[in-house]
Design a protein around this motif. Structure first.
Motif, PDB file in Angstrom:
ATOM      1  N   LEU A 142      -6.111   2.037   2.622  1.00  0.00           N
ATOM      2  CA  LEU A 142      -7.390   1.495   2.161  1.00  0.00           C
ATOM      3  C   LEU A 142      -8.257   2.557   1.496  1.00  0.00           C
ATOM      4  CD1 LEU A 142      -8.361  -0.979   5.038  1.00  0.00           C
ATOM      5  CD2 LEU A 142      -7.394  -1.484   2.786  1.00  0.00           C
ATOM      6  N   GLY A 166       0.787  -1.238   0.000  1.00  0.00           N
ATOM      7  CA  GLY A 166       0.000   0.000   0.000  1.00  0.00           C
ATOM      8  C   GLY A 166       0.812   1.277   0.000  1.00  0.00           C
ATOM      9  N   TYR A 186      -6.648   2.975  -1.944  1.00  0.00           N
ATOM     10  CA  TYR A 186      -6.808   1.749  -2.727  1.00  0.00           C
ATOM     11  C   TYR A 186      -8.236   1.613  -3.264  1.00  0.00           C
ATOM     12  CZ  TYR A 186      -6.501  -3.272  -3.823  1.00  0.00           C
ATOM     13  OH  TYR A 186      -6.508  -4.491  -4.452  1.00  0.00           O
ATOM     14  N   SER A 187      -9.211   1.788  -2.393  1.00  0.00           N
ATOM     15  CA  SER A 187     -10.601   1.671  -2.818  1.00  0.00           C
ATOM     16  C   SER A 187     -10.951   2.748  -3.833  1.00  0.00           C
ATOM     17  CB  SER A 187     -11.537   1.750  -1.604  1.00  0.00           C
ATOM     18  OG  SER A 187     -11.337   2.963  -0.886  1.00  0.00           O
TER      19      SER A 187
END
Length: 258
Positions: free
Chosen positions: A147, A116, A150-151
């Motif tokens: 996150l 990430g 990423y999303s």
């Protein structure tokens, strides 16, 4: 959950939410970039499923765009892999900066954190580490930032794939300019002294001068030159400060006959 566990769980939740919130301004700049990647995928010879898989597995904007360009040019797979690897070498510099702060974490944390690690998450997390000395729970801040980014990237890729079919000429809208503005916004707040400014100016100038190098090697040359310039000025500055502190002591010794 016991009452003794609750403060720790709450602190982790707060760090997670703070990480996602700190990344939102950077996400805004990345949205057009992700949509643009989705719109370019099929015209470049990559299927809609392939574009989504690339965003899910690779998760590296600049490298994904370069891979699309090489696919369009008919480059061989080893060339594509080698080129994207060189472009992502800058993440080694990010990782080297973060290693002292996450050394206490187990492997099960380090692996997803390595996946990430993006420019946006590094910027958000670095700022947090500067503001807070206690880094024991800051990996939850990192997770929230990762996150969120990423999303957003996967969602924008899917949106771009759909919009690309509806508006085939979206590549002419100049959406890629938003990412340049985002990177400027990420860097400028950290320029607090002369060595930092020198690192940015030198690396920027070298990036332009070496833009014609094959496989984007100019990016690494620019990064190394920028680091060398900034570090050199930082060491010179420290040496000058040490000299100033030593001079009064020498004069005092001369006056007292020491």
């Amino acid at each position: 959950m016991t009452t003794t566990d609750y403060p720790l769980a709450e602190r982790r939740r707060q760090e997670f939410v703070a990480g996602a919130r700190a990344t939102i301004p950077l996400i805004v700049g990345a949205i057009p970039f992700g949509i643009l990647f989705g719109t370019l995928a099929e015209p470049s010879g990559l299927s809609a499923l392939g574009a989504l898989a690339m965003s899910l597995i690779v998760f590296a904007g600049a490298s994904q765009f370069i891979a699309l360009g090489l696919l369009t040019a008919g480059a061989a797979m080893p060339v594509i892999i080698a080129t994207t690897l060189v472009v992502n070498l800058r993440h080694m510099l990010y990782a080297a900066n973060l290693v002292p702060k996450i050394r206490h974490l187990p492997q099960r944390w380090r692996i997803p954190m390595a996946f990430g690690l993006t420019d946006e998450t590094f910027a958000a997390v670095s700022n947090r580490y500067l503001q807070q000395e206690d880094s024991r729970e800051l990996h939850w801040f990192y997770l929230g930032s990762f996150l969120a980014m990423y999303s957003n990237w996967v969602l924008c890729t899917a949106l771009g794939v759909g919009l690309g079919k509806m508006f085939p000429d979206m590549t002419r809208w100049g959406l890629d300019f938003a990412m340049s503005v985002t990177f400027i916004g990420m860097v400028v707040p950290y320029l607090r002294n002369t060595p930092m400014w020198a690192a940015v100016i030198v690396s920027g100038a070298m990036a332009i001068a070496t833009a014609g190098m094959p496989h984007k090697l100019g990016l690494m040359v620019a990064a190394i030159c920028g680091i060398a310039a900034g570090l050199s000025l930082h060491l010179l500055k420290r040496r000058g400060e040490m000299t100033k502190h030593e001079q009064p002591a020498v004069k005092h010794g001369e006056e007292t006959g020491g």
